[in-house]
Motif scaffolding. Structure first.
Motif, short mmCIF file in Angstrom:
data_model
loop_
_atom_site.label_atom_id
_atom_site.label_comp_id
_atom_site.label_asym_id
_atom_site.label_seq_id
_atom_site.Cartn_x
_atom_site.Cartn_y
_atom_site.Cartn_z
N GLY A 63 85.32 10.01 -51.07
CA GLY A 63 84.76 10.35 -49.65
C GLY A 63 85.81 10.17 -48.48
O GLY A 63 85.49 10.03 -47.46
N SER A 64 87.02 10.55 -48.88
CA SER A 64 88.13 10.73 -47.99
C SER A 64 87.90 11.98 -47.04
O SER A 64 87.18 12.98 -47.60
N SER A 65 88.69 12.14 -45.97
CA SER A 65 88.59 13.05 -45.31
C SER A 65 89.05 14.63 -45.85
O SER A 65 88.45 15.71 -45.48
N HIS A 66 89.98 14.53 -46.52
CA HIS A 66 90.61 15.70 -47.46
C HIS A 66 89.49 16.03 -48.26
O HIS A 66 89.59 17.50 -48.55
N LYS A 67 88.55 15.55 -48.47
CA LYS A 67 87.28 16.11 -49.59
C LYS A 67 86.24 16.57 -48.91
O LYS A 67 85.49 17.41 -49.17
N THR A 68 85.88 15.70 -47.73
CA THR A 68 84.62 16.08 -46.82
C THR A 68 85.05 16.94 -45.78
O THR A 68 83.94 17.60 -45.22
N LYS A 69 86.32 17.27 -45.44
CA LYS A 69 86.37 18.00 -44.42
C LYS A 69 86.06 17.69 -42.98
O LYS A 69 86.12 18.15 -42.07
N GLN A 70 85.62 16.18 -42.96
CA GLN A 70 85.68 15.69 -41.95
C GLN A 70 86.31 14.48 -41.66
O GLN A 70 86.67 13.89 -42.67
N TYR A 71 86.96 14.28 -40.45
CA TYR A 71 87.69 13.15 -40.15
C TYR A 71 87.27 11.61 -40.45
O TYR A 71 85.92 11.73 -40.05
N VAL A 72 87.74 10.84 -41.37
CA VAL A 72 87.21 9.54 -41.54
C VAL A 72 88.48 8.77 -41.34
O VAL A 72 89.47 9.09 -41.77
N THR A 73 88.18 7.55 -40.68
CA THR A 73 89.50 6.60 -40.61
C THR A 73 89.81 5.79 -41.98
O THR A 73 90.88 5.59 -42.40
N LYS A 74 88.64 5.72 -42.58
CA LYS A 74 88.82 5.21 -44.12
C LYS A 74 87.73 5.62 -45.37
O LYS A 74 86.67 5.91 -44.73
N SER A 75 88.21 5.86 -46.45
CA SER A 75 87.36 6.55 -47.19
C SER A 75 86.36 5.53 -47.67
O SER A 75 86.68 4.25 -47.53
N GLU A 76 85.38 5.83 -48.28
CA GLU A 76 84.22 4.98 -48.89
C GLU A 76 84.91 4.27 -50.04
O GLU A 76 84.65 2.96 -50.22
N GLY A 77 85.85 4.89 -50.84
CA GLY A 77 86.63 4.35 -51.77
C GLY A 77 87.48 3.24 -51.49
O GLY A 77 87.24 2.06 -51.97
N GLU A 78 88.07 3.31 -50.12
CA GLU A 78 89.05 2.03 -49.57
C GLU A 78 87.78 0.82 -49.19
O GLU A 78 88.22 -0.15 -49.45
N TRP A 79 86.73 1.34 -48.59
CA TRP A 79 85.70 0.18 -48.28
C TRP A 79 85.15 -0.45 -49.61
O TRP A 79 85.14 -1.72 -49.42
N LEU A 80 85.04 0.31 -50.68
CA LEU A 80 84.60 -0.30 -51.69
C LEU A 80 85.79 -0.97 -52.32
O LEU A 80 85.38 -2.27 -52.90
#
Length: 144
Positions: free
Chosen positions: A14-31
């Motif tokens: 779920g990081s930004s380099h996968k979704t091509k949308q800026y995210v401050t933290k990936s869903e993997g990091e949240w998990l």
């Protein structure tokens, strides 16, 4: 159980380099963060390690985790919902399933007994690495 168990958690899911949308933290990091928070009070704290992984190679099925232990099946799960609204429930389900995995001598997890969040998300179940005393020599049983 004397054998150490490992819960691998993909940090890139779920990081930004996968979704091509800026995210401050990936869903993997949240998990991963939620799992680490719950881990401190988890009964299996001494028997299960949580190991972050940069990428588990199943980016189209993020978020991904895996259960690994010697002489047991290895499970790879994906499609776990770890957005802010669901991350706590998902983390609790992962630890519940990890407990089920720990309790089984062969690691075999039945579909019906897994937490709902991990039922449809099984990507792979990999047999344990064969021990040298009971298995044929490498490639003896391969068909050409």
């Amino acid at each position: 159980m004397n054998d150490r168990h490992i819960l691998f958690v993909c940090k890139s899911c779920g990081s930004s380099h996968k979704t091509k949308q800026y995210v401050t933290k990936s869903e993997g990091e949240w998990l991963l963060e939620k799992l680490q928070t719950l881990y401190d009070d988890w009964a299996l704290h001494d028997d299960f390690a949580i190991q972050p992984v940069e990428c588990m190679g199943v980016c189209d099925q993020a978020c991904a985790i895996a259960f690994v232990s010697p002489q047991k099946q290895t499970y790879l799960f994906g499609g776990l919902i770890a957005d802010l609204a669901n991350v706590e429930a998902t983390a609790k389900a992962v630890l519940t399933c990890a407990g089920q995995y720990h309790a089984k001598p062969d690691g075999l997890l039945t579909y019906a007994n897994r937490p709902e969040q991990l039922r449809a998300g099984a990507i792979a179940r990999i047999p344990p690495y064969p021990n040298n005393t009971n298995s044929p020599k490498c490639c003896d049983n391969l068909v050409n």
